[in-house]
Design a protein around this motif. Structure first.
Motif, short mmCIF file in Angstrom:
data_model
loop_
_atom_site.label_atom_id
_atom_site.label_comp_id
_atom_site.label_asym_id
_atom_site.label_seq_id
_atom_site.Cartn_x
_atom_site.Cartn_y
_atom_site.Cartn_z
N ASP A 1 -10.14 4.95 5.05
CA ASP A 1 -9.96 5.25 3.63
C ASP A 1 -10.14 6.75 3.41
N PRO A 2 -9.14 7.43 2.87
CA PRO A 2 -9.24 8.88 2.70
C PRO A 2 -10.38 9.32 1.79
N THR A 3 -10.85 8.45 0.92
CA THR A 3 -11.97 8.82 0.06
C THR A 3 -13.28 8.89 0.84
N MET A 4 -13.27 8.40 2.09
CA MET A 4 -14.45 8.44 2.94
C MET A 4 -14.48 9.70 3.82
N GLU A 5 -13.48 10.56 3.66
CA GLU A 5 -13.35 11.75 4.51
C GLU A 5 -14.64 12.56 4.54
N ILE B 1 -16.64 5.73 14.68
CA ILE B 1 -15.66 4.86 14.02
C ILE B 1 -14.62 4.40 15.04
N LYS B 2 -14.19 5.29 15.91
CA LYS B 2 -13.19 4.93 16.93
C LYS B 2 -13.75 3.83 17.83
N ILE B 3 -14.99 3.98 18.28
CA ILE B 3 -15.60 2.95 19.13
C ILE B 3 -15.72 1.64 18.37
N LEU B 4 -16.15 1.70 17.11
CA LEU B 4 -16.29 0.49 16.30
C LEU B 4 -14.96 -0.25 16.16
N VAL B 5 -13.90 0.50 15.88
CA VAL B 5 -12.58 -0.13 15.72
C VAL B 5 -12.09 -0.69 17.05
N GLU B 6 -12.32 0.03 18.14
CA GLU B 6 -11.89 -0.48 19.45
C GLU B 6 -12.65 -1.75 19.83
N VAL B 7 -13.95 -1.81 19.52
CA VAL B 7 -14.72 -3.03 19.76
C VAL B 7 -14.16 -4.16 18.89
N ALA B 8 -13.90 -3.86 17.63
CA ALA B 8 -13.35 -4.88 16.73
C ALA B 8 -12.01 -5.40 17.24
N LEU B 9 -11.17 -4.51 17.75
CA LEU B 9 -9.87 -4.95 18.28
C LEU B 9 -10.05 -5.85 19.50
N GLN B 10 -11.06 -5.57 20.32
CA GLN B 10 -11.34 -6.46 21.46
C GLN B 10 -11.75 -7.84 20.96
N THR C 1 -0.06 16.00 16.65
CA THR C 1 -0.30 15.87 15.22
C THR C 1 -1.70 16.35 14.91
N THR C 2 -1.96 16.60 13.64
CA THR C 2 -3.28 17.09 13.25
C THR C 2 -4.24 15.95 12.94
N THR C 3 -3.74 14.73 12.83
CA THR C 3 -4.61 13.59 12.54
C THR C 3 -4.51 12.57 13.66
N SER C 4 -5.58 11.85 13.86
CA SER C 4 -5.58 10.79 14.87
C SER C 4 -5.29 9.46 14.19
N TRP C 5 -5.06 8.44 15.01
CA TRP C 5 -4.80 7.12 14.46
C TRP C 5 -6.01 6.63 13.68
N ILE C 6 -7.20 7.04 14.05
CA ILE C 6 -8.40 6.65 13.30
C ILE C 6 -8.34 7.22 11.89
N GLU C 7 -7.97 8.48 11.78
CA GLU C 7 -7.85 9.10 10.46
C GLU C 7 -6.77 8.43 9.62
N ASP C 8 -5.76 7.88 10.28
CA ASP C 8 -4.69 7.18 9.56
C ASP C 8 -5.15 5.85 8.97
N ILE C 9 -6.16 5.22 9.57
CA ILE C 9 -6.58 3.91 9.09
C ILE C 9 -7.83 3.95 8.20
N HIS D 1 0.84 -1.19 0.00
CA HIS D 1 0.00 0.00 0.00
C HIS D 1 0.88 1.23 0.00
N THR D 2 0.48 2.25 -0.74
CA THR D 2 1.18 3.52 -0.74
C THR D 2 0.31 4.52 0.00
N ILE D 3 0.91 5.20 0.99
CA ILE D 3 0.15 6.16 1.77
C ILE D 3 0.93 7.45 1.88
#
Length: 93
Positions: A45-49, A57-66, A35-43, A4-6
């Motif tokens: 898809d930028p086209t979804m901005e 989204i942060k809660i969803l990802v944290e639940v998924a990680l659990q 920084t101006t972006t959070s880890w959520i913004e880093d993961i 992936h290129t980011i």
């Protein structure tokens, strides 16, 4: 999967999605600079901005990680997952 290129063309080698997300989250937790972006913004898809709620989204990802914890006893049950997601959708009661 591939490479992936980011950002400014920096290539990130192929790795498992869970590892990549955990590393992004941990990187922010250990970074002392502002920084101006959070880890959520880093993961995300930028086209979804702009079309997602960062808090949800942060809660969803944290639940998924659990849910993908290596220790099965550390994972939430499906009923716990549902409660967490309903709470997220409806807000605190």
């Amino acid at each position: 999967m591939g490479v992936h290129t980011i950002g400014v063309g920096v290539e990130v080698e192929h790795r498992r999605l869970v590892t990549w997300v955990k590393e992004a989250k941990n990187r922010e937790a250990t970074t002392t600079t502002t920084t101006t972006t959070s880890w959520i913004e880093d993961i995300i898809d930028p086209t979804m901005e702009g079309i997602w709620d960062m808090g949800k989204i942060k809660i969803l990802v944290e639940v998924a990680l659990q849910c993908v914890e290596e220790d099965k006893d550390a994972r939430p049950t499906m009923s716990e997952v549902v409660k967490m997601l309903v709470h997220c959708e409806n807000g605190p009661t």
